[in-house]
Motif scaffolding. Structure first.
Motif, PDB file in Angstrom:
ATOM      1  N   ILE A 381      62.283 -34.986  39.819  1.00 18.74           N
ATOM      2  CA  ILE A 381      63.618 -33.896  39.614  1.00 18.74           C
ATOM      3  C   ILE A 381      64.371 -34.837  40.774  1.00 18.74           C
ATOM      4  N   ALA A 382      64.543 -35.967  41.501  1.00 15.33           N
ATOM      5  CA  ALA A 382      65.358 -36.412  41.932  1.00 15.33           C
ATOM      6  C   ALA A 382      66.050 -37.261  40.971  1.00 15.33           C
ATOM      7  N   ILE A 383      65.252 -38.044  39.701  1.00 13.01           N
ATOM      8  CA  ILE A 383      66.524 -38.583  39.262  1.00 13.01           C
ATOM      9  C   ILE A 383      67.188 -37.776  38.294  1.00 13.01           C
ATOM     10  N   LEU A 384      66.557 -36.681  37.837  1.00 13.22           N
ATOM     11  CA  LEU A 384      66.849 -35.743  36.621  1.00 13.22           C
ATOM     12  C   LEU A 384      68.528 -34.486  37.741  1.00 13.22           C
ATOM     13  N   SER A 385      68.456 -34.386  38.645  1.00  9.85           N
ATOM     14  CA  SER A 385      69.382 -33.923  40.039  1.00  9.85           C
ATOM     15  C   SER A 385      70.314 -34.578  39.666  1.00  9.85           C
ATOM     16  N   MET A 386      70.219 -36.048  39.703  1.00  9.78           N
ATOM     17  CA  MET A 386      71.377 -37.655  40.224  1.00  9.78           C
ATOM     18  C   MET A 386      71.863 -37.255  39.081  1.00  9.78           C
ATOM     19  N   SER A 387      71.072 -37.790  37.830  1.00  9.50           N
ATOM     20  CA  SER A 387      71.596 -37.495  36.659  1.00  9.50           C
ATOM     21  C   SER A 387      72.235 -37.263  35.927  1.00  9.50           C
ATOM     22  N   ILE A 388      71.990 -35.238  36.142  1.00 12.17           N
ATOM     23  CA  ILE A 388      73.520 -34.141  36.093  1.00 12.17           C
ATOM     24  C   ILE A 388      74.641 -34.038  37.059  1.00 12.17           C
ATOM     25  N   MET A 389      74.202 -34.545  37.956  1.00 14.80           N
ATOM     26  CA  MET A 389      75.431 -35.089  38.935  1.00 14.80           C
ATOM     27  C   MET A 389      76.172 -35.601  38.617  1.00 14.80           C
ATOM     28  N   VAL A 390      75.779 -36.694  38.332  1.00 11.71           N
ATOM     29  CA  VAL A 390      77.004 -37.357  37.824  1.00 11.71           C
ATOM     30  C   VAL A 390      77.549 -37.386  36.565  1.00 11.71           C
ATOM     31  N   LEU A 391      77.014 -36.342  35.628  1.00  9.00           N
ATOM     32  CA  LEU A 391      77.513 -35.925  34.467  1.00  9.00           C
ATOM     33  C   LEU A 391      78.449 -35.414  34.096  1.00  9.00           C
ATOM     34  N   ALA A 392      78.051 -34.208  35.370  1.00 10.47           N
ATOM     35  CA  ALA A 392      78.944 -32.934  35.555  1.00 10.47           C
ATOM     36  C   ALA A 392      79.938 -33.374  35.958  1.00 10.47           C
ATOM     37  N   SER A 393      80.143 -34.420  37.104  1.00  6.82           N
ATOM     38  CA  SER A 393      81.432 -34.553  37.716  1.00  6.82           C
ATOM     39  C   SER A 393      82.278 -34.871  36.511  1.00  6.82           C
ATOM     40  N   ILE A 394      82.039 -35.578  35.576  1.00 11.08           N
ATOM     41  CA  ILE A 394      83.025 -35.424  34.322  1.00 11.08           C
ATOM     42  C   ILE A 394      84.003 -34.479  34.052  1.00 11.08           C
ATOM     43  N   LEU A 395      83.475 -33.144  33.611  1.00 10.95           N
ATOM     44  CA  LEU A 395      84.116 -32.014  33.568  1.00 10.95           C
ATOM     45  C   LEU A 395      84.504 -31.245  35.088  1.00 10.95           C
ATOM     46  N   ARG A 396      84.761 -31.653  36.062  1.00  9.34           N
ATOM     47  CA  ARG A 396      84.328 -31.225  37.709  1.00  9.34           C
ATOM     48  C   ARG A 396      86.067 -30.223  37.328  1.00  9.34           C
ATOM     49  N   GLN A 397      86.737 -31.138  36.475  1.00  9.77           N
ATOM     50  CA  GLN A 397      88.648 -30.374  37.042  1.00  9.77           C
ATOM     51  C   GLN A 397      89.027 -29.223  35.564  1.00  9.77           C
ATOM     52  N   LYS A 398      87.298 -28.923  35.102  1.00  7.44           N
ATOM     53  CA  LYS A 398      88.150 -28.048  34.048  1.00  7.44           C
ATOM     54  C   LYS A 398      86.954 -26.631  34.602  1.00  7.44           C
ATOM     55  N   MET A 399      86.328 -26.732  35.129  1.00 10.18           N
ATOM     56  CA  MET A 399      84.653 -26.242  36.007  1.00 10.18           C
ATOM     57  C   MET A 399      84.735 -26.274  37.344  1.00 10.18           C
ATOM     58  N   TYR A 400      85.885 -26.127  38.388  1.00 12.00           N
ATOM     59  CA  TYR A 400      85.473 -26.618  39.655  1.00 12.00           C
ATOM     60  C   TYR A 400      84.662 -25.760  40.331  1.00 12.00           C
ATOM     61  N   GLU A 401      84.861 -24.688  40.057  1.00 12.64           N
ATOM     62  CA  GLU A 401      84.204 -23.642  41.281  1.00 12.64           C
ATOM     63  C   GLU A 401      82.353 -23.683  40.625  1.00 12.64           C
ATOM     64  N   LEU A 402      81.959 -23.679  39.836  1.00 13.28           N
ATOM     65  CA  LEU A 402      80.990 -23.608  39.167  1.00 13.28           C
ATOM     66  C   LEU A 402      80.175 -25.070  39.668  1.00 13.28           C
ATOM     67  N   PHE A 403      81.440 -26.691  39.065  1.00 14.34           N
ATOM     68  CA  PHE A 403      80.634 -28.036  39.563  1.00 14.34           C
ATOM     69  C   PHE A 403      80.379 -28.361  41.172  1.00 14.34           C
ATOM     70  N   LEU A 404      81.311 -27.667  41.926  1.00 18.34           N
ATOM     71  CA  LEU A 404      81.326 -27.550  43.211  1.00 18.34           C
ATOM     72  C   LEU A 404      80.043 -27.086  43.739  1.00 18.34           C
ATOM     73  N   ALA A 405      79.845 -25.425  43.668  1.00 21.62           N
ATOM     74  CA  ALA A 405      78.086 -25.074  44.101  1.00 21.62           C
ATOM     75  C   ALA A 405      77.347 -25.585  43.197  1.00 21.62           C
ATOM     76  N   SER A 406      77.493 -26.058  42.172  1.00 23.85           N
ATOM     77  CA  SER A 406      76.054 -26.941  41.702  1.00 23.85           C
ATOM     78  C   SER A 406      75.576 -28.362  41.871  1.00 23.85           C
TER      79      SER A 406
END
Length: 748
Positions: A381-406
């Motif tokens: 669970i920890a490593i999957l959460s960490m992986s999703i965070m790193v990958l999602a940061s690539i799209l942070r400028q396009k979906m910032y509000e969703l990115f911040l909450a997640s």
């Protein structure tokens, strides 16, 4: 007590807590070798672990859970059993404490192998660690039937028959070297490697804190200005590769500058070095060829944990390193992403190596057992959460509000998953939780400081004035701020009341009635009465409005002293504000701030002139003028008549110019060249400046050094960075081109 003093006290307590976590000698707190003594004394633990023969246990003795010894499962002899008893290799602690032969064998091994250990230490070991809880599980700890001294006294003659771990123990045995020594070597090497792992983790963590401070302190040395300019031009300011820094590469990631790249390279190289070297291997040992894999995997796990406090620290708005260094927040956000990537890579390596060993050991039996354990899937669970965070940061400028909450939710899952991953497997004995305690303390401090900054001013009312289709002015009476702030609009986005965004403070407004009254200008005026008016203000910001134009464009006017912001409409909350029916009562808003160099300790003050750098050139794009105005104001003309101040402002329409000048108390009509006090202003409406021509002419002709400040579109900031770095590498007709570059863009 002001916020800076309160923040300093809280930060000091936090650092003291971190130090206590490193040096505390209480059980379960600190790190292995630094507060936690693992498997001490080693000779006693080696005796306990190497004595594992079959024991004759009653059904009552076997009622409690027995430790599983997978290493002897394959090829072990078939053992006898009967009604109410059985001979088993997996004897329980209750069975062991009721077996005199087992107790005497362990006691004699302690006496013979731990001759240099005090009797008091051996008594403590017997009472707390053995011989009945050798699997490290305190739940199997039983009340001792016999103490160490009593058991040892029951041995009349020194045992001569050697221990055989495949034969029923019905005698007091002597532990031979071929059984004891491999266990002792393995244990000693394991403890040594764990101490090294903790030490290397501290190297990562402490160097990640101290290196920025050390590099920042170098600026206080008396370096020649020409050296500093050339060093910045070649080593610090340009992008590491290509010509883009503020502009995301391929719309995804930020290319670091060369100075930032040096620190990133340091982090990468030291991580590679610390994970590849320092592994102690000695034979004979019991783990054979999996020993190196286990060392590297454990090292990767510790280094991954050591990065977590840095990840949280670099991301914080109230990052204590922002107060102790001259590094920008955008630099620390870039370091935050790289530290998170390194943290993830270590976690992935840790997981893959452990998976490989589990699958390869005992024909997949270890994996079959471990993969259903709670600690195993908590780690997943920890490593999957960490992986999703790193990958999602690539799209942070396009979906910032969703990115911040997640991002926040996933960060919590990472901490919780890591905590249970190590706690369920090691309890608190290895001290891995200390890294999580430090990370949580850093996060709580940042959030608490945000809350204090936000609630100390209470709820204000914001008043919106449209400027044109792209921009509007926002007045917040009663707010006291400078630099940049974060605004919360709880009634605009009902589903996301916590959402906040950064804005630069343009100036201070004073509206004591519905009819605006001029107070002072923001930037310094001429040497006579205009300068005198400017010096009368307590802050370095002010406002001066034109009653005629202001009352004509504003249906209502807020009352009291407050701050002024100019905002460009974009996606998200800035596009929702004009759609709200604000009315004469305004819009509820909470102000978190101020965030500016004025609230730091060792940070340089805002842009200011020196005898070596008496000149100022500001370049603004659109609403980026709000990030430029404080520099114009704080750059007082103490170097007059040598120093000169220029502003190049490119924008789409003149409406924003008129609105800003209303606040400042100037009216340049429609002219593209105008003067604000002692500032030469050049406008470019609807087209881009020829920045290379303008900067080359100014930098090569002025006497003394020049501070160049830019705030605007990322493309423009990159152009200025490239031009300034290129020019400052060469000499002009007046000698070396001395330049300091300041980029005020807010990067996230």
């Amino acid at each position: 007590m002001d916020f800076r003093r309160l923040a300093f006290i809280v930060a000091s307590l936090l650092l003291h807590g971190v130090q206590a976590g490193i040096t505390s000698y209480s059980d379960g707190f600190g790190f292995v070798g630094y507060g936690i003594q693992l498997y001490q004394p080693e000779c006693a633990w080696a005796c306990l672990l190497c004595i594992a023969p079959p024991l004759n246990c009653t059904t009552e003795d076997m009622a409690s859970m027995a430790p599983v010894k997978m290493g002897v499962a394959e090829g072990s002899p078939k053992l006898s059993s009967g009604d109410g008893w059985e001979v088993t290799l997996n004897s329980t602690p209750r069975c062991q404490q009721n077996n005199d032969f087992f107790l005497q064998t362990v006691a004699y091994c302690l006496k013979s192998r731990c001759a240099d250990v005090t009797l008091r230490t051996l008594d403590k070991f017997w009472d707390t660690d053995g011989p009945f809880s050798y699997n490290g599980d305190g739940r199997d700890q039983l009340v001792r039937r016999q103490g160490y001294t009593k058991v040892l006294g029951a041995i009349r003659d020194a045992p001569t028959q050697p221990l055989n771990n495949t034969v029923l123990l019905n005698y007091t045995a002597a532990v031979p070297d071929e059984i004891y020594q491999p266990e002792y070597n393995t244990l000693r090497i394991y403890v040594s490697n764990e101490v090294t792992n903790a030490r290397y983790g501290l190297v990562i963590f402490l160097s990640g804190i101290m290196m920025p401070i050390a590099f920042s302190l170098l600026r206080f040395l008396p370096w020649p200005a020409s050296w500093v300019t050339r060093f910045n031009a070649y080593v610090v300011d340009p992008p590491a590769f290509g010509s883009q820094h503020s502009t995301p590469v391929w719309g995804l990631g930020i290319m670091p500058t060369r100075g930032q790249a040096l620190f990133v390279a340091y982090l990468c190289l030291i991580n590679i070095f610390l994970n590849a070297f320092g592994h102690e291997i000695f034979t004979p040992n019991l783990t054979h060829d999996s020993h190196f894999y286990n060392n590297v995997s454990n090292r990767s796990g510790v280094l991954s944990f050591a990065h977590l406090p840095l990840v949280f620290l670099y991301a914080g708005r109230n990052n204590t390193l922002l107060w102790l260094t001259n590094w920008s927040r955008s630099t620390f956000l870039l370091m935050h992403r790289w530290a998170a990537l390194l943290c993830l890579l270590h976690a992935v390596l840790h997981s893959l190596l452990h998976l490989h060993m589990a699958v390869a050991n005992l024909g997949n039996l270890v994996y079959a057992v471990d993969s259903v354990q709670p600690y195993w899937y908590c780690g997943i669970i920890a490593i999957l959460s960490m992986s999703i965070m790193v990958l999602a940061s690539i799209l942070r400028q396009k979906m910032y509000e969703l990115f911040l909450a997640s991002h926040i939710a996933l960060a919590v899952m990472v901490i919780v998953g890591c905590y249970y991953h190590v706690t369920l497997k090691y309890r608190l004995d290895w001290g891995f939780q200390t890294w999580l305690y430090i990370s949580t303390a850093v996060w709580v401090f940042d959030r608490a400081a945000r809350l204090v900054r936000c609630v100390r001013g209470g709820i204000k009312r914001a008043f919106l004035t449209p400027i044109d289709d792209d921009y509007y002015r926002l007045d917040i009476p009663g707010a006291i701020a400078s630099g940049h702030i974060y605004l919360y609009f709880p009634t605009v986005s009902l589903w996301r009341p916590w959402e906040n965004h950064p804005f630069s403070v343009a100036g201070v407004m004073d509206r004591s009635s519905h009819t605006p009254s001029p107070e002072h200008v923001l930037v310094e005026g001429s040497p006579d009465q205009e300068a005198k008016r400017t010096e009368q203000v307590s802050d370095n910001q002010g406002s001066h409005t034109s009653p005629k134009s202001e009352t004509a464009s504003r249906p209502y006017s807020p009352r009291g002293i407050g701050v002024v912001l100019f905002i460009r409409k974009r996606d998200g909350i800035t596009s929702l504000l004009p759609k709200r029916d604000i009315g004469p009562k305004g819009l509820p808003v909470m102000v978190e701030g101020s965030y500016s160099p004025g609230v730091t300790f060792l940070q340089d003050d805002h842009v200011s002139p020196t005898h070596e750098f008496p000149n100022l050139i500001c370049i603004a794009g659109g609403v980026g003028i709000t990030g430029i105005l404080p520099s114009l104001d704080s750059f007082t003309a103490v170097t007059r008549p040598v120093g000169r101040k220029k502003l190049y402002w490119g924008l789409r329409t003149m409406s924003l110019v008129h609105s800003v000048e209303n606040m400042l108390g100037y009216d340049g009509k429609e002219a593209l060249n105008r003067r604000w006090g002692d500032v030469d202003v050049t406008l470019s409406v609807g087209q881009r400046f020829d920045l290379r021509r303008q900067l080359e002419a100014d930098l090569c002709s002025q006497q003394g050094g020049t501070t160049v400040v830019v705030c605007g579109a990322p493309e423009m900031a990159d152009d200025v960075r490239r031009i300034v770095s290129g020019l400052s590498r060469h000499n002009s007709a007046n000698g070396p081109v001395l330049v300091k570059l300041v980029v005020e863009n807010c990067s996230w």
